[in-house]
Design a protein around this motif. Sequence first.
Motif, PDB file in Angstrom:
ATOM      1  N   GLY A   4      28.325  42.012  47.578  1.00 15.92           N
ATOM      2  CA  GLY A   4      29.393  41.853  46.601  1.00 15.92           C
ATOM      3  C   GLY A   4      30.083  40.516  46.731  1.00 15.92           C
ATOM      4  N   ARG A   5      30.831  40.184  45.697  1.00 21.02           N
ATOM      5  CA  ARG A   5      31.558  38.919  45.683  1.00 21.02           C
ATOM      6  C   ARG A   5      32.845  39.025  46.490  1.00 21.02           C
ATOM      7  N   GLN A   6      33.298  37.875  46.948  1.00 21.37           N
ATOM      8  CA  GLN A   6      34.633  37.778  47.519  1.00 21.37           C
ATOM      9  C   GLN A   6      35.586  37.465  46.374  1.00 21.37           C
ATOM     10  N   VAL A   7      36.473  38.426  46.062  1.00 26.56           N
ATOM     11  CA  VAL A   7      37.386  38.268  44.922  1.00 26.56           C
ATOM     12  C   VAL A   7      38.827  38.383  45.420  1.00 26.56           C
ATOM     13  N   LEU A   8      39.640  37.434  45.019  1.00 28.05           N
ATOM     14  CA  LEU A   8      41.071  37.479  45.293  1.00 28.05           C
ATOM     15  C   LEU A   8      41.812  37.774  44.000  1.00 28.05           C
ATOM     16  N   VAL A   9      42.709  38.759  44.029  1.00 30.68           N
ATOM     17  CA  VAL A   9      43.588  39.047  42.893  1.00 30.68           C
ATOM     18  C   VAL A   9      45.008  38.713  43.329  1.00 30.68           C
ATOM     19  N   ILE A  10      45.629  37.781  42.627  1.00 24.86           N
ATOM     20  CA  ILE A  10      47.022  37.426  42.904  1.00 24.86           C
ATOM     21  C   ILE A  10      47.888  38.284  41.987  1.00 24.86           C
ATOM     22  N   ASN A  22      40.752  48.247  40.992  1.00 21.25           N
ATOM     23  CA  ASN A  22      39.897  49.425  41.164  1.00 21.25           C
ATOM     24  C   ASN A  22      38.506  49.205  40.582  1.00 21.25           C
ATOM     25  N   ARG A  23      38.414  48.502  39.464  1.00 18.36           N
ATOM     26  CA  ARG A  23      37.098  48.213  38.875  1.00 18.36           C
ATOM     27  C   ARG A  23      36.277  47.293  39.779  1.00 18.36           C
ATOM     28  N   LEU A  24      36.929  46.294  40.333  1.00 18.16           N
ATOM     29  CA  LEU A  24      36.215  45.366  41.213  1.00 18.16           C
ATOM     30  C   LEU A  24      35.717  46.077  42.468  1.00 18.16           C
ATOM     31  N   LEU A  25      36.557  46.928  43.027  1.00 17.48           N
ATOM     32  CA  LEU A  25      36.142  47.693  44.213  1.00 17.48           C
ATOM     33  C   LEU A  25      34.969  48.607  43.875  1.00 17.48           C
ATOM     34  N   ALA A  26      35.040  49.273  42.728  1.00 21.43           N
ATOM     35  CA  ALA A  26      33.966  50.181  42.323  1.00 21.43           C
ATOM     36  C   ALA A  26      32.655  49.436  42.115  1.00 21.43           C
TER      37      ALA A  26
END
Length: 303
Positions: A4-10, A22-26
């Motif tokens: 999976g990608r490394q995604v940061l949400v600010i 939740n969508r990104l985690l799923a």
Amino acid sequence: METGRQVLVIGGSRYFGKRLVNRLLAAGDRVTVLNRGSAVPPTGALHLVADRDDENSLREALGSRTFDVVVDQVCYTPRQAAVARRVFAGRVGRYVMTSTVEVYEYEDSPAPVGETAVDPRSVAVGLELPWEDPEFLAAHYGEGKRQAEAVLAADPAFPYVAVRVAHVLGGDDDFTGRLAHYADRIRSGTPIAVPAVDRPATYIHVEEIADFLAWTAGADFTGPVNAASHGRLTTAELCEAVAAQLPGGRTVFRPVEVGAVSPLSFARSYGMDNSRATRLGFTFDDVRQWLPKAVAETLGKDN
């Protein structure tokens, strides 16, 4: 092995930001949420605490981390954008800023407006303006977003996307109180203040904008993009949908030539053209198909 990608949400602690996480985690992404510590992210996300306005605080919290994607939910000013561009330069593959339909506040067009109507590369930036003043920021929300986009666009090497979000409706956690405003007045028969001419606007469901942001995170286009469901609604149509779920209620409009009007009622057209996103591959719903559901979700606890 990690996938999976490394995604940061600010931001991302409420409403469609929470749904996005939740969508990104799923999807199997490794998600980090950065905020001031006011809310704990969903299970499975790493939590970083920092003041995004403070460059040193942000750098300290991030350390040496790099990200495939950053989704910035809370960038409201050019100063915030300037800090972000400096901090994330060279450490992010894709930077998605959540912008707004309000960048088109001066584009009073009867036809839906496309992204080229506001080119961030031509927007003047005033870093010296009092962006830290809550009253000034609230009064210049659209301008703050325009200038934030301009700062990100000023560096051709910075891989930014500005998602210009239509007015969002739906969800039992809608904190805005906008549909509730209409429901209260329809229940009591209190007049609803609206402009003398009822202009239409574009909208998007809370679940649809979460889907759109998740889709954008995985795409490869850059620059501004409009996010809006197909179709436009007037204030009268919004109130009709609310009244349909409030038996015995009465809708009374009070036209206003000058002065304050109700939320989601506009003296100018607020329609966005979503054809760029459609060409890029996103499929939008029709606003009239999901509107009854959005009203029920928002007002359910009060019916």
